[in-house]
Write an enzyme that holds these catalytic residues in place. Structure first.
Site, mmCIF file in Angstrom:
data_model
loop_
_atom_site.group_PDB
_atom_site.id
_atom_site.type_symbol
_atom_site.label_atom_id
_atom_site.label_comp_id
_atom_site.label_asym_id
_atom_site.label_seq_id
_atom_site.Cartn_x
_atom_site.Cartn_y
_atom_site.Cartn_z
ATOM 1 N N SER A 101 13.673 18.702 65.279
ATOM 2 C CA SER A 101 12.334 19.127 65.721
ATOM 3 C C SER A 101 12.101 18.684 67.154
ATOM 4 O O SER A 101 12.718 17.747 67.642
ATOM 5 C CB SER A 101 11.270 18.499 64.826
ATOM 6 O OG SER A 101 11.385 19.017 63.530
ATOM 7 N N GLU A 134 15.869 8.673 63.314
ATOM 8 C CA GLU A 134 14.481 8.843 63.777
ATOM 9 C C GLU A 134 13.592 7.854 63.045
ATOM 10 O O GLU A 134 12.379 8.008 62.994
ATOM 11 C CB GLU A 134 13.975 10.278 63.666
ATOM 12 C CG GLU A 134 14.510 11.114 62.580
ATOM 13 C CD GLU A 134 14.044 12.568 62.675
ATOM 14 O OE1 GLU A 134 12.904 12.826 63.043
ATOM 15 O OE2 GLU A 134 14.862 13.437 62.342
ATOM 16 N N CYS A 183 16.407 15.307 64.026
ATOM 17 C CA CYS A 183 17.543 15.405 63.088
ATOM 18 C C CYS A 183 18.839 15.854 63.758
ATOM 19 O O CYS A 183 19.919 15.681 63.189
ATOM 20 C CB CYS A 183 17.222 16.371 61.963
ATOM 21 S SG CYS A 183 15.633 16.063 61.203
ATOM 22 N N HIS A 192 21.286 22.355 58.858
ATOM 23 C CA HIS A 192 20.339 21.249 58.670
ATOM 24 C C HIS A 192 19.410 21.655 57.519
ATOM 25 O O HIS A 192 18.855 22.755 57.520
ATOM 26 C CB HIS A 192 19.527 21.006 59.940
ATOM 27 C CG HIS A 192 18.358 20.105 59.691
ATOM 28 N ND1 HIS A 192 18.517 18.822 59.221
ATOM 29 C CD2 HIS A 192 17.016 20.311 59.785
ATOM 30 C CE1 HIS A 192 17.314 18.270 59.065
ATOM 31 N NE2 HIS A 192 16.389 19.158 59.398
HETATM 32 N N1 CAA Z 1 6.969 28.781 42.026
HETATM 33 C C1 CAA Z 1 7.877 29.171 42.949
HETATM 34 N N2 CAA Z 1 7.682 28.978 44.283
HETATM 35 C C2 CAA Z 1 6.536 28.374 44.684
HETATM 36 C C3 CAA Z 1 5.551 27.969 43.776
HETATM 37 C C4 CAA Z 1 5.797 28.196 42.386
HETATM 38 N N3 CAA Z 1 4.919 27.823 41.470
HETATM 39 N N4 CAA Z 1 4.548 27.413 44.479
HETATM 40 C C5 CAA Z 1 4.884 27.475 45.783
HETATM 41 N N5 CAA Z 1 6.088 28.065 45.903
HETATM 42 C C6 CAA Z 1 6.838 28.305 47.138
HETATM 43 C C7 CAA Z 1 5.983 28.841 48.264
HETATM 44 O O1 CAA Z 1 5.823 30.259 48.177
HETATM 45 C C8 CAA Z 1 6.801 28.413 49.457
HETATM 46 O O2 CAA Z 1 7.908 29.256 49.619
HETATM 47 P P1 CAA Z 1 7.931 30.363 50.804
HETATM 48 O O3 CAA Z 1 7.804 29.592 52.094
HETATM 49 O O4 CAA Z 1 9.258 31.014 50.659
HETATM 50 O O5 CAA Z 1 6.751 31.269 50.581
HETATM 51 C C9 CAA Z 1 7.385 27.062 49.016
HETATM 52 O O6 CAA Z 1 7.302 27.050 47.595
HETATM 53 C C10 CAA Z 1 6.612 25.854 49.543
HETATM 54 O O7 CAA Z 1 5.269 25.997 49.178
HETATM 55 P P2 CAA Z 1 4.120 25.810 50.277
HETATM 56 O O8 CAA Z 1 4.459 26.560 51.526
HETATM 57 O O9 CAA Z 1 2.822 26.080 49.651
HETATM 58 O O10 CAA Z 1 4.291 24.244 50.527
HETATM 59 P P3 CAA Z 1 3.454 23.294 51.424
HETATM 60 O O11 CAA Z 1 2.523 24.046 52.304
HETATM 61 O O12 CAA Z 1 2.858 22.271 50.538
HETATM 62 O O13 CAA Z 1 4.526 22.553 52.329
HETATM 63 C C11 CAA Z 1 6.187 22.355 54.000
HETATM 64 C C12 CAA Z 1 5.782 23.032 52.687
HETATM 65 C C13 CAA Z 1 5.332 22.935 55.124
HETATM 66 C C14 CAA Z 1 7.634 22.658 54.267
HETATM 67 C C15 CAA Z 1 5.937 20.822 53.902
HETATM 68 O O14 CAA Z 1 6.698 20.289 52.863
HETATM 69 C C16 CAA Z 1 6.239 20.079 55.186
HETATM 70 O O15 CAA Z 1 5.405 19.981 56.070
HETATM 71 N N6 CAA Z 1 7.488 19.509 55.292
HETATM 72 C C17 CAA Z 1 7.881 18.735 56.444
HETATM 73 C C18 CAA Z 1 8.254 19.600 57.616
HETATM 74 C C19 CAA Z 1 9.562 20.316 57.395
HETATM 75 O O16 CAA Z 1 10.392 19.928 56.611
HETATM 76 N N7 CAA Z 1 9.755 21.412 58.154
HETATM 77 C C20 CAA Z 1 11.009 22.144 58.110
HETATM 78 C C21 CAA Z 1 11.410 22.637 59.461
HETATM 79 S S1 CAA Z 1 11.444 21.285 60.643
HETATM 80 C C22 CAA Z 1 12.935 20.492 60.339
HETATM 81 O O17 CAA Z 1 13.810 21.019 59.710
HETATM 82 C C23 CAA Z 1 13.084 19.097 60.865
HETATM 83 C C24 CAA Z 1 12.938 18.134 59.748
HETATM 84 O O18 CAA Z 1 13.902 17.759 59.108
HETATM 85 C C25 CAA Z 1 11.605 17.639 59.405
#
Ligand code: CAA
Length: 447
Positions: free
Chosen positions: A364, A83, A120, A244
């Site tokens: 995705s 991608e 992916c 994945h």
């Molecule tokens: N100690 C322990 N855990 C903590 C923490 C701390 N101090 N602070 C945060 N966390 C946890 C949160 O609770 C959360 O876990 P849960 O979901 O289990 O509650 C985790 O850490 C991540 O924290 P946030 O949700 O606050 O993180 P974020 O909002 O900054 O971003 C994300 C997370 C949305 C995945 C972001 O990284 C993102 O957009 N990533 C790209 C999209 C992606 O990977 N999506 C996955 C599905 S799509 C797919 O699989 C295709 C692909 O490859 C892209």
């Protein structure tokens, strides 16, 4: 039916690394445990200045061909899943074939080349295409080279920046494979979704939270669809379940859902009933909201049970080892999850030959695919031959300022007003050397 599957695999990581808890988190003002415990990541791999999807793919393919003693004449098909393509017309496989032709006698003129796109999941789709080509008897005794290669970069400041990565997985698909035979059964969950996309842009537009929901929904559908052809699956059917892995925390969520689904109406659900009750059934609730609340409570309780913990530690956790160290490799991600699992199996008792993996791919936009793979006699030698630990140990550890430079170097439209020096020295590998007169990318092999 002929046994067809993955005969060999090679993994090539980008040669740089970004330490997420120690280098990235402080700059973002985040608790390092958000990365290590929340997302489940330690490092991301990045490409050095002279690396890209072509060099990583070609370097993986060359090691695979050398190790298996192959010449271009042995390969009838080269498919690249990515991608991160930089050309809307000329497929990355032509660039990779061009690289390989610089170092082998003979050429790939006879080989059918292409590029697979569905985020992916395209890596697994390309493996499928190769499988079908061989099963159809169109391969003239040649094998297929499938290369999943990506530089998974997000725009600076995007929440996805925490989950970047870069690397390639080359796989040889052949009859009588040494590593795994692929099942004919497959399950799909596929739907038009707007969660993660790159409409004529290098970095993705992402709705992160929604992308996670979509991942889980499509996976559930794929599992049900798989069971519609394979029959109901049971907990002890599979030695490992590679998913994945955009980041390990995502797989933690998917695994819990899968476990709940698989134990429903089984003795495992009964055994847990005294401690956490039985699984909520929708017909027992007045409305959807009440049912979903009950499901959430059941899942929270299920997560803490010894039974679930033991299953997760044995079947899922070992699939995450490489991902924690390299981040998201998009099309290659599920294939490094398989490799992580089998590296774990090397250290366990037992032969594992004939045992099965449940492989759950996802892209995705969105589509999940689930199939089974059976370990073959030669699996141990194939996995022992990987040199990924050496590659990971040799990565250059980027400072924050260096990370910013590297991100800029790999941003296609960025006009850099200064030259960024390479961080590592190329050694026996393909390198990117610059652009040609038609804006094509150019490569050389460095001894
Ligand atoms: N100690 C322990 N855990 C903590 C923490 C701390 N101090 N602070 C945060 N966390 C946890 C949160 O609770 C959360 O876990 P849960 O979901 O289990 O509650 C985790 O850490 C991540 O924290 P946030 O949700 O606050 O993180 P974020 O909002 O900054 O971003 C994300 C997370 C949305 C995945 C972001 O990284 C993102 O957009 N990533 C790209 C999209 C992606 O990977 N999506 C996955 C599905 S799509 C797919 O699989 C295709 C692909 O490859 C892209």
């Amino acid at each position: 039916m002929t046994a067809v599957g993955i005969d060999a695999i090679e993994i090539r990581s980008g040669k740089l690394k970004l330490d997420l808890p120690n280098t990235f988190a402080p700059q973002k003002g985040d608790d390092p445990e958000k990365y290590t415990k929340g997302l489940g990541l330690q490092n991301s791999s990045f490409p050095d200045v002279y690396e890209d999807i072509v060099t990583m793919g070609a370097n993986a393919a060359k090691r695979l061909m050398d190790r298996k003693g192959l010449e271009p004449a042995d390969i009838g098909r080269i498919d690249v899943a990515t991608e991160s393509a930089f050309d809307h017309s000329k497929p990355v496989s032509t660039y990779i074939a061009g690289c390989l032709e610089k170092v082998y006698d003979g050429d790939f003129r006879h080989a059918n080349k292409g590029e697979r796109k569905f985020a992916c999941v395209a890596g697994t789709q390309a493996v499928d295409d190769a499988y079908n080509w061989i099963q159809a008897g169109r391969h003239r005794d040649r094998a297929a080279l499938v290369i999943a290669t990506d530089t998974a970069l997000y725009a600076r400041g995007d929440p996805g920046e925490a989950t970047q990565g870069a690397g390639a997985v080359a796989m040889l698909i052949d009859e009588d494979p040494d590593l795994v035979e692929l099942s004919t059964h497959q399950g799909y969950g596929s739907m038009d979704e707007t969660d993660f996309l790159k409409p004529n842009q290098q970095f993705p537009s992402v709705d992160g939270k929604r992308s996670m929901q979509v991942y889980l929904s499509r996976m559930r559908e794929a599992l049900e669809d798989y069971e519609s052809v394979s029959g109901k699956i049971h907990l002890d059917d599979f030695a490992y379940a590679p998913f994945h892995t955009p980041f390990p925390g995502m797989v933690r969520k998917a695994a819990l859902l899968a476990y709940r689904h698989v134990i429903r109406d089984t003795e495992h659900e009964d055994a847990l009933a005294d401690a956490i009750g039985r699984q909520p059934r929708e017909e027992e609730y007045e409305d959807r909201e009440a049912y979903e609340e009950a499901i959430r409570e059941y899942m929270d309780a299920l997560k803490t049970t010894e039974e679930y913990g033991a299953w997760y530690d044995e079947v899922v956790e070992p699939t995450l080892g490489l991902s924690r160290e390299v981040g998201n490799w998009y099309t290659g991600s599920v294939h490094i999850a398989r490799a992580s699992a089998l590296r774990d199996a090397l250290d366990r008792e037992g032969e594992f030959v004939g045992e099965t993996l449940l492989v759950a791919s996802y892209g995705s936009g969105a589509q999940a695919e689930i199939h089974a793979e059976t370990l073959q006699e030669g699996w141990r030698a194939e996995i022992e031959a990987l040199d990924i630990d050496d590659q990971l140990d040799a990565r250059y550890d980027l400072s924050w300022d260096e990370y910013e430079d590297v991100h800029d170097v790999h941003e296609y439209d960025k006009d850099l007003d200064r030259e960024i020096e390479e961080f590592t020295a190329p050694d026996g590998e393909f390198v990117f050397t610059g652009w040609g007169r038609m804006n094509e990318r150019k490569y050389e092999y460095v001894e």
